[in-house]
Write an enzyme that holds these catalytic residues in place. Structure first.
Site, PDB file in Angstrom:
ATOM      1  N   CYS A  42       0.826  -1.212   0.000  1.00 14.91           N
ATOM      2  CA  CYS A  42       0.000   0.000   0.000  1.00 14.91           C
ATOM      3  C   CYS A  42       0.858   1.259   0.000  1.00 14.91           C
ATOM      4  O   CYS A  42       0.694   2.145  -0.832  1.00 14.91           O
ATOM      5  CB  CYS A  42      -0.928  -0.014   1.219  1.00 14.91           C
ATOM      6  N   CYS A  47      -1.474   1.735  -3.135  1.00 16.42           N
ATOM      7  CA  CYS A  47      -2.456   2.811  -2.955  1.00 16.42           C
ATOM      8  C   CYS A  47      -1.839   4.206  -2.917  1.00 16.42           C
ATOM      9  O   CYS A  47      -2.326   5.119  -3.586  1.00 16.42           O
ATOM     10  CB  CYS A  47      -3.212   2.621  -1.641  1.00 16.42           C
ATOM     11  N   LYS A  50       0.181   5.370  -6.103  1.00 20.08           N
ATOM     12  CA  LYS A  50      -0.842   5.408  -7.170  1.00 20.08           C
ATOM     13  C   LYS A  50      -1.698   6.658  -7.046  1.00 20.08           C
ATOM     14  O   LYS A  50      -1.965   7.349  -8.014  1.00 20.08           O
ATOM     15  CB  LYS A  50      -1.665   4.118  -7.075  1.00 20.08           C
ATOM     16  N   TYR A 176      -9.212  -3.590 -11.015  1.00 20.51           N
ATOM     17  CA  TYR A 176      -8.898  -2.315 -10.353  1.00 20.51           C
ATOM     18  C   TYR A 176      -7.631  -1.676 -10.940  1.00 20.51           C
ATOM     19  O   TYR A 176      -7.616  -0.517 -11.352  1.00 20.51           O
ATOM     20  CB  TYR A 176      -8.564  -2.581  -8.876  1.00 20.51           C
ATOM     21  N   GLU A 180      -7.168   1.752 -13.266  1.00 16.15           N
ATOM     22  CA  GLU A 180      -6.504   2.900 -12.627  1.00 16.15           C
ATOM     23  C   GLU A 180      -5.241   3.277 -13.409  1.00 16.15           C
ATOM     24  O   GLU A 180      -4.993   4.458 -13.676  1.00 16.15           O
ATOM     25  CB  GLU A 180      -6.148   2.560 -11.177  1.00 16.15           C
ATOM     26  N   HIS A 434     -26.467  21.617  -0.870  1.00 16.17           N
ATOM     27  CA  HIS A 434     -26.665  22.158  -2.206  1.00 16.17           C
ATOM     28  C   HIS A 434     -25.676  23.280  -2.494  1.00 16.17           C
ATOM     29  O   HIS A 434     -25.421  24.086  -1.599  1.00 16.17           O
ATOM     30  CB  HIS A 434     -28.106  22.694  -2.314  1.00 16.17           C
ATOM     31  N   GLU A 439     -25.787  15.341  -3.114  1.00 13.75           N
ATOM     32  CA  GLU A 439     -27.183  15.504  -2.721  1.00 13.75           C
ATOM     33  C   GLU A 439     -28.119  14.632  -3.563  1.00 13.75           C
ATOM     34  O   GLU A 439     -29.239  14.333  -3.153  1.00 13.75           O
ATOM     35  CB  GLU A 439     -27.624  16.969  -2.782  1.00 13.75           C
TER      36      GLU A 439
END
Ligand code: NDP
Length: 462
Positions: A42, A47, A50, A176, A180, A434, A439
């Site tokens: 990682c 992760c 990346k 994945y 990516e 908003h 939302e």
């Protein structure tokens, strides 16, 4: 028998470091051996580096889009070496923190490979060490396909040592990492072809998300090649040639195998410890993460269950609390939110429409829209998809899926609601923020369709 340590952890990645640190905090005598880099995949080749590369592509696009918002920005190009220097410095900093965290908590660390001598004894570098309990947290390694010329292809680790951006890239696989990497390399200026053996990429994800990501990536100019596999890679006149199962060929400057990862169990001496694995080499564990030897545990990618860092740290923490903290507990593998950092990203939690429909009748709510920012920028391939799957019987939201800007950030909060068993009525009574994309998750009023409803004759029979 007196052991050298109460717990010996093999592997200094996300699972191992967390379990070691928390166990030591509970008063256990703990040691960890790491043969490659502290922090594991990682932090070092996964992760974190990346995500820095993903950030780099986003800056390029924002700079291009800025003109529509009135800015005069001159983009002179991207400096791969400058990005690599900054990225590597950050990785070194984080990896150092992992090592120091352990020492700060009184954990003994070994920069060495550990292998089993017997079920309580390890060879760690040139030392023999005994431990009452042992945790195997050795992670996994990316795999190349077994085709002629495979050694000419790269794996995901190699992205972080490339000296320059390859001009033309072929990516093999549709998971994945494949998607990516496709977005990163395309976003930094490469021509990218992705080839995968299925009709759609991202097996296991919701079908609408899979179709939408194909649309988004294709619109941006990434070449997606479904239903093909590579059959051979060869070096021809200084570049690579990839032969495909459909008899087409692609020229490339770099080929990446993003075809899955295998657990790192080879050569650990598991047979000497009586620890059993699956045919793929994953350590078989029970619900408590105990292997076939009750005092030897395994966590993280080496058990090949949910191969995500937060899952590894959560289970590592729970195991430490259970073994040494007098707080027996488990981390749940259900409703784990996850993201794919494509461009735009995907965020998802819970069941896909297909999985939910297989369990019973569901209502499906879907919306697609262009985010306000891109109504102005005019950037193509930035349509947002949001989707909720709702159980007809209980009104509970069983799955939430999004492809669009900030999907990963938005899905973390939705994950809390879904994990708590929120109903569609709970979502509906929530007041939106908003103007945001998020939302839309609380204003989805019109059912797009229902799914998983049995035809009347079959329903009557059941
Ligand atoms: P994935 O399992 O996601 O994808 C592997 C891909 O390789 C699939 O498209 C698969 O095809 C293909 N493949 C496998 N074997 C073959 C074969 N023999 N021939 C052709 N194609 C093949 O693995 P990744 O390596 O991309 O990622 C590993 C794991 O790491 C992920 O599952 C995820 O858990 C984690 N990860 C998480 C990230 C995140 O959280 N953002 C980022 C990166 C990784 P098929 O689907 O048809 O089997």
């Amino acid at each position: 028998m007196a052991y050298d340590f109460d717990l010996f952890v093999i592997g200094g990645g996300s699972a191992g470091v967390r379990c070691a640190r928390i166990s030591a905090g509970h008063g256990a005598r703990v040691a960890v051996a790491e043969e490659r880099f502290w922090g594991g995949t990682c932090v070092n080749v996964g992760c974190v580096p990346k995500k820095i590369m993903v950030n780099a592509t986003e800056y390029g696009q924002w700079a291009e889009d800025a003109a529509a918002f009135g800015w005069d920005v001159e983009i002179k190009g991207h400096d791969w070496a400058r990005l690599a220097t900054r990225r590597n410095a950050e990785i070194e900093r984080l990896s150092g923190i992992y090592g120091r965290l352990l020492k700060g908590n009184g954990v003994t660390t070994f920069d060495a490979r550990a292998t089993f001598v017997d079920d309580h004894t390890l060879q760690v570098g040139d030392q023999r060490i005994t431990a009452e309990r042992i945790l195997i947290a050795t992670g996994g390694t990316a795999q190349r396909l077994d085709i002629p010329g495979a050694e000419l292809g790269l794996i995901s680790d190699d992205l972080f040592t490339l000296p320059a951006l390859p001009r033309r890239v072929v990516i093999i696989g549709g998971g994945y990492i494949a998607l990516e990497f496709a977005c990163i390399l395309h976003g930094l200026g490469a021509e990218v072809d992705v080839m995968y053996r299925a009709a759609l990429p991202l097996r296991g994800f919701d079908a609408d998300v899979r179709a939408e990501v194909v649309e988004a990536l294709t619109t941006q100019g990434i070449n997606l090649n479904p239903d093909v596999s590579p059959t051979r890679i060869a070096r021809v006149d200084g570049h690579l040639m990839v032969n495909m199962s459909n008899n087409f060929m692609r020229e490339a400057d770099a080929v990446f195998f993003c075809t899955g990862r295998l657990p790192n169990t080879h050569g650990l001496g598991l047979d000497k410890a009586g620890v059993t694995t699956t045919a793929e080499g994953a350590i078989v564990v029970d619900e408590e993460h105990r292997s076939s030897q009750p005092h030897i545990y395994a966590l993280g990618d080496v058990i090949d269950r949910v191969n995500l860092t937060p899952m590894a740290t959560a289970t590592g923490h729970a195991l430490a609390d259970t073994l040494f903290g007098n707080k027996p507990r488990r981390a749940s593998y259900d409703n784990v939110a996850t993201a794919v950092f494509t461009n735009p990203p995907i965020g998802t939690v819970g069941l896909s429409e297909e999985e939910a429909a297989a369990r019973g009748p569901v209502d499906v709510y879907v919306t697609r829209f262009t985010p306000m920012r891109h109504s102005i920028s005019g950037r193509k391939g930035r349509r947002t998809l949001m989707k909720l799957i709702v159980c007809q019987k209980t009104d509970r939201v069983l799955g939430a899926h999004m492809l669009g800007e900030d999907a990963a950030e938005i899905m973390q909060g939705i994950g809390i609601a879904v994990g708590m068993g929120a109903t569609k009525a709970d979502f509906d009574r929530t007041i939106g923020i908003h103007p945001t994309a998020a939302e839309e998750f609380v204003t989805l009023r019109t059912r797009a369709r229902e799914a998983g409803v049995l035809p009347p004759a079959q329903a009557a029979a059941e």
